[in-house]
Enzyme design. Structure first.
Site, mmCIF file in Angstrom:
data_model
loop_
_atom_site.group_PDB
_atom_site.id
_atom_site.type_symbol
_atom_site.label_atom_id
_atom_site.label_comp_id
_atom_site.label_asym_id
_atom_site.label_seq_id
_atom_site.Cartn_x
_atom_site.Cartn_y
_atom_site.Cartn_z
ATOM 1 C CB THR A 97 -1.631 1.086 1.350
ATOM 2 O OG1 THR A 97 -2.581 1.910 2.021
ATOM 3 C CG2 THR A 97 -2.365 -0.063 0.668
ATOM 4 C CE LYS A 172 -6.246 2.382 1.705
ATOM 5 N NZ LYS A 172 -4.982 3.065 2.013
ATOM 6 C CE LYS A 240 1.363 1.618 -2.972
ATOM 7 N NZ LYS A 240 0.974 1.618 -1.526
#
Length: 290
Positions: A97, A172, A240
């Site tokens: 990701t 995502k 993150k």
């Protein structure tokens, strides 16, 4: 069966690479900590290499699942990077990701080298990786996806191309945005139940069968009620990811007020020493506040 390489053997990558080997693919692995790559090779009978380039040499498909933008650049670029060892006509599949910016950068570098690139972040957590039941959201050229999809099927429950390069990473982001709101809502519901003197497990048994039901409710309510968070997807990783979402929203003009708020709630938990707690620890913040 394909000749493959897998770069990154964390809690996700180790079992994902194992599923490739179990399905009969030839697998060479690379990990920054060489001992883990050696351990994987002993467990699964594949090979291991000292550099990403070494792992990628001769591979038709190179998969990566590393930590962040910088880690992905490190395994792809430079004289020891995977791209240097890949031949024209091969395919790189990124399961990390990462930001849309690094995806664009690496797609351009891959194209210049004649390498196809599929951005393919995953959802399903450590359990999904171990069980070979990940949800994989992909971006890239149709031909590249069609070639890589049968290989990714080794560890996928569902694997879909959403659009061109970057569409997988954007999907995502949608996933993480949805999770942030869901976990905060579940935390508030369970916190409210406790304050009202209700049996939280009994409450969930009923409401999970209706419109409020979710994966988070089914899989996290027990540990949330038990104040147990030493498992699952770490808050540090979620922050993150949410940072990536918020940066992308600044670029495309999307409004993400709940996501921004929950990101700050996770920051509070980091200050409490909970950076490695599961994301469901949002309830711990509420309980700490009384």
């Amino acid at each position: 069966m394909a000749k493959t390489a897998f770069l990154g053997l964390g809690v996700m990558g180790y079992p994902m690479a194992g599923h490739l080997a179990a399905k009969g693919h030839e697998v060479t692995v690379y990990n920054r900590t060489a001992a883990k790559a050696e351990s994987w090779a002993k467990d699964h009978g594949g090979g291991h290499a000292a550099t990403p380039r070494g792992a990628a040499e001769g591979a038709e498909f190179v998969m990566a699942c590393v930590g962040n933008d910088a880690d992905l650049r490190d395994v792809c670029l430079g004289p020891d990077g995977a791209f240097a060892g890949m031949g024209a006509g091969t395919t790189f599949v990124d399961h990390t990701t990462v930001s849309a910016a690094v995806t664009r950068e690496l797609v351009a570098a891959a194209r210049e080298a004649g390498i196809a690139f599929v951005d393919a972040p995953v959802s399903g957590g450590q359990a999904g990786a171990q069980n070979g039941a990940l949800s994989i959201m992909c971006g890239g050229e149709e031909e590249a996806f069609a070639a890589a999809e049968p290989v990714m099927a080794s560890y996928a429950k569902i694997c879909r191309r959403i659009g061109g390069s970057g569409a997988g990473q954007m999907t995502k982001m949608c996933n993480q945005i949805a999770i942030a709101g869901l976990v905060q809502g579940l935390s508030e519901a369970l916190h409210f139940a406790q304050k009202a003197g209700l049996d939280g497990a009994a409450v969930v048994e009923v409401i999970s069968q209706g419109a409020a039901g979710s994966w988070q409710m089914q899989n996290r309510h027990e540990t949330m009620l038990d104040d147990a968070f030493d498992h699952g997807f770490a808050i540090d990783w979620m922050r993150k990811d949410l940072g990536i979402c918020l940066d992308a929203a600044d670029e495309n003009g999307a409004s993400l007020p709940v996501t921004a708020l929950v990101d700050q709630f996770y920051k509070d938990l980091q200050k409490m020493g909970g950076g490695r707690w599961d994301t469901s620890a949002l309830i711990k913040r509420l309980n700490a506040a009384g």
